[in-house]
Design an enzyme around this catalytic site. Structure first.
Site, PDB file in Angstrom:
ATOM      1  N   SER A 135       0.832  -1.195   0.000  1.00  0.00           N
ATOM      2  CA  SER A 135       0.000   0.000   0.000  1.00  0.00           C
ATOM      3  C   SER A 135       0.875   1.256   0.000  1.00  0.00           C
ATOM      4  CB  SER A 135      -0.955  -0.038   1.198  1.00  0.00           C
ATOM      5  OG  SER A 135      -1.952   0.944   1.081  1.00  0.00           O
ATOM      6  N   ARG A 201     -11.478   7.031   9.760  1.00  0.00           N
ATOM      7  CA  ARG A 201     -11.057   5.632   9.730  1.00  0.00           C
ATOM      8  C   ARG A 201     -12.219   4.713   9.345  1.00  0.00           C
ATOM      9  NH1 ARG A 201      -6.420   2.794   8.985  1.00  0.00           N
ATOM     10  NH2 ARG A 201      -6.312   0.920  10.277  1.00  0.00           N
ATOM     11  N   ASP A 288      -9.652  -5.709  -4.539  1.00  0.00           N
ATOM     12  CA  ASP A 288      -9.145  -4.437  -4.028  1.00  0.00           C
ATOM     13  C   ASP A 288      -9.913  -3.283  -4.669  1.00  0.00           C
ATOM     14  OD1 ASP A 288      -7.672  -2.258  -3.116  1.00  0.00           O
ATOM     15  OD2 ASP A 288      -5.739  -3.258  -3.390  1.00  0.00           O
ATOM     16  N   HIS A 317      -8.483  -4.670  -0.175  1.00  0.00           N
ATOM     17  CA  HIS A 317      -7.132  -4.109  -0.104  1.00  0.00           C
ATOM     18  C   HIS A 317      -6.323  -4.684   1.063  1.00  0.00           C
ATOM     19  CE1 HIS A 317      -4.042  -1.070  -0.833  1.00  0.00           C
ATOM     20  NE2 HIS A 317      -4.096  -0.719   0.442  1.00  0.00           N
ATOM     21  N   ASP A 318      -6.972  -4.918   2.180  1.00  0.00           N
ATOM     22  CA  ASP A 318      -6.284  -5.415   3.375  1.00  0.00           C
ATOM     23  C   ASP A 318      -5.833  -6.861   3.269  1.00  0.00           C
ATOM     24  OD1 ASP A 318      -6.202  -3.107   4.820  1.00  0.00           O
ATOM     25  OD2 ASP A 318      -7.808  -3.628   6.207  1.00  0.00           O
TER      26      ASP A 318
END
Length: 337
Positions: A135, A201, A288, A317-318
């Protein structure tokens, strides 16, 4: 934790033209270098990561893991702009004697790579076996590999890109608006904007994960009217980050991601990427949403010795922080071939 800090006492000119009078760069070293220093693995952390990849990448880095400190010397530095020991908004500006706060200048991913290279030189390192990042870490690593093509034998990029997309910038801007609208944000206080960052967040989590992962983990089995799993999960993610991070670092690092463009001042993306000499693995993730796999594929296609592999996962994505079995398999095949 054996966290070290390198103090660079010379002025550091940023891509913006602004100048930091000095730099502090926090880092950790795990394992010993061999006689010819040919076993060094340098890891670049993601947005809210710190200098300890054994903590946040435990399935990949650590004893009996793929990157084992008994076999390699593993180094990880905190990027400038982050809150884990390197120079950032709450650091003291030596010219004023006070913290920078909102006056901390714009930092780019290229600035981060140049700062890390200063640390590398101070450590007397002239070759790195593998440069690894995910990332934001992949963005920083790619700049570093372009600027120092003879330094690295391998470059491994998880969920990275060569330029931040308008889609990604849009996600980041929306998160920063949550911070901006926090009434405490204008205050010169380390906790300024913290409530806004919690919301930021929560927005970010929707870009880091995927519809399918929420279906698996956050779906309620009953027909309740309120207080859903997804409600508490979002709140939990905001509180969790607020316990270890701050809005100033979040603001600076998200801005840095927006600035990411390896072709800037290098004749464009193609010209820049073709400067990379290292054998390069670019890993995309099929779900993603933030850095679509096409962005990883672009890197592997344009660098001279590029290879592409893909993680299949519902975690979006994680997945590069979660799918350790796939990560290990992909890395083994990359290094063997």
């Amino acid at each position: 934790m054996n966290i070290k800090t390198y103090h660079h006492q010379q002025a550091f000119t940023l891509d913006s033209g602004d100048i930091l009078p000095e730099l502090h760069i926090s880092y950790q070293v795990f394992g010993e270098a061999n006689a010819d220093k040919s076993n060094i693995i340098w890891i670049c952390h993601a947005l809210t990561g710190n200098t300890n990849p054994l903590e946040w990448w435990s399935g990949l880095v650590g004893e009996d893991r793929f990157y084992d400190p008994n076999e390699y010397q593993i180094i990880c530095a905190n990027v400038i702009g982050s809150c884990y020991g390197s120079t950032y908004a709450l650091s003291t500006n030596p010219k004023t004697g006070n913290a920078y706060y909102h006056d901390f200048p714009l930092v780019t991913t290229n600035d981060m790579a140049r700062a890390i290279d200063i640390l590398r030189k101070s450590l007397g390192i002239h070759q790195i076996k593998s440069l690894v990042g995910g990332s934001l870490g992949a963005q920083v690593a790619l700049h570093w590999a372009i600027e120092n093509p003879d330094l690295f034998e391998h470059v491994v990029l998880f969920a990275g890109n060569a330029q931040m997309s308008p889609w990604g910038i849009g996600f980041n801007e929306t998160q920063r608006q949550a911070i901006l609208l926090d009434p405490t944000w204008p205050d010169k206080n380390p906790k300024a904007g913290l409530t806004g960052m919690k919301i930021a967040r929560q927005v970010g989590m929707l870009s880091y994960r995927h519809y399918d992962s929420y279906e698996v983990k956050q779906k309620d089995e009953d027909a309740r009217l309120d207080d859903f799993k997804a409600n508490s999960y979002q709140r939990y993610q905001g509180e969790k980050l607020a316990s270890r991070f701050d809005a100033f670092a979040y603001w600076t690092l998200s801005k840095a991601m927006d600035s990411h463009h390896v072709g800037r001042n290098r004749g464009g993306l193609i010209s820049a990427l073709q400067k990379v000499k290292a054998k390069t693995l670019s890993v995309g993730i099929d779900t993603d949403l933030l850095f679509p796999k096409t962005e990883a594929q672009l890197i592997s296609r344009l660098v001279k010795n590029g290879h592409y592999k893909e993680i299949k996962s519902p975690y979006g994505h994680d997945a590069f922080l979660i799918e350790y079995e796939q990560l290990n398999y992909i890395l083994k095949s990359f290094y063997l071939n």
